[in-house]
Enzyme design. Structure first.
Site, short mmCIF file in Angstrom:
data_model
loop_
_atom_site.label_atom_id
_atom_site.label_comp_id
_atom_site.label_asym_id
_atom_site.label_seq_id
_atom_site.Cartn_x
_atom_site.Cartn_y
_atom_site.Cartn_z
N GLY A 1 0.79 -1.22 0.00
CA GLY A 1 0.00 0.00 0.00
C GLY A 1 0.82 1.27 0.00
N SER A 2 2.14 1.14 -0.09
CA SER A 2 2.99 2.34 -0.05
C SER A 2 2.96 3.12 -1.36
CB SER A 2 4.44 1.95 0.27
OG SER A 2 4.97 1.08 -0.71
N SER B 1 9.84 -6.82 -0.72
CA SER B 1 11.24 -7.19 -0.45
C SER B 1 11.69 -6.65 0.91
CB SER B 1 12.16 -6.72 -1.57
OG SER B 1 11.90 -5.41 -1.99
#
Length: 207
Positions: free
Chosen positions: A34-35, A105
């Protein structure tokens, strides 16, 4: 393995890049769910594509429909997921492309392992640093809500840690500023490191 040798191709990476008028590179977008990783990477790819550059976007969800469909979300499987993606990205960069990847990641070790596949300057880590509170308020897939209820385990940012990059080439908080400005900042960076060669007019910015 002793009987397997590397076959050197007649056409190398530099020649493929020169044909396309660009210097190949991998931009690795990392950050919480959601970034805005996929949104930002997709907007950058669109801008590059519209102005004649040759690109490909590797997305964390999409690769699990094929390349990594056999993998789950255990620590081991997530490591293997990124190992495969790194190797594919390396092949794409070798073909002369500007490659964009959007993956959570979460660990430095995972990201550094991919970085090690590339020569200095050809791996650009873009930390999408949007705060957890903002990411959770967006929750486009409803995953944070499920994680808070315990329906999803090992969810990055809630029940599993995210290790902030210590030396990312770029850091972007998508909750600050607008998408166009952020994309132009990325384009300016690519111009500065001579990826966009020769420079071309992009949205009147002379990039």
């Amino acid at each position: 393995m002793s009987n397997i040798v590397w076959h050197q191709h007649a056409i190398d990476q530099a020649a493929r890049g020169a044909q396309k008028g660009q210097n190949p590179v991998l931009l690795w977008f990392t950050g919480l769910s959601g970034s805005g990783k996929s949104t930002l990477a997709g907007a950058l790819e669109r801008a590059l594509f519209e102005h004649g550059f040759h690109t490909y976007l590797l997305d964390g969800d999409n690769v699990r429909h094929g390349l990594c469909k056999d993998l789950g979300f255990s620590i081991e499987d997530r490591d293997e997921n990124l190992r495969r993606v790194g190797e594919v990205a390396k092949l794409m960069v070798d073909s002369g492309l500007v490659v964009l990847s959007a993956f959570i990641s979460p660990t430095r070790e995972e990201r550094d392992r991919v970085r090690a596949l590339f020569p200095q300057g050809q791996f650009v880590e873009v930390h999408v640093s949007t705060p957890l509170s903002v990411c959770e308020s967006r929750d486009p897939k409803g995953l944070y809500a499920k994680a808070r209820k315990g329906e999803i385990t090992n969810f990055t940012g809630i029940s599993s840690p995210y290790e902030v990059p210590e030396s990312a080439e770029l850091t972007i908080d998508t909750s600050k500023g607008d998408l166009d400005t952020q994309v132009h900042g990325l384009l300016a960076y690519l111009k500065a490191i001579d990826v966009l060669n020769p420079p071309r007019e992009i949205a009147g910015a002379g990039i």
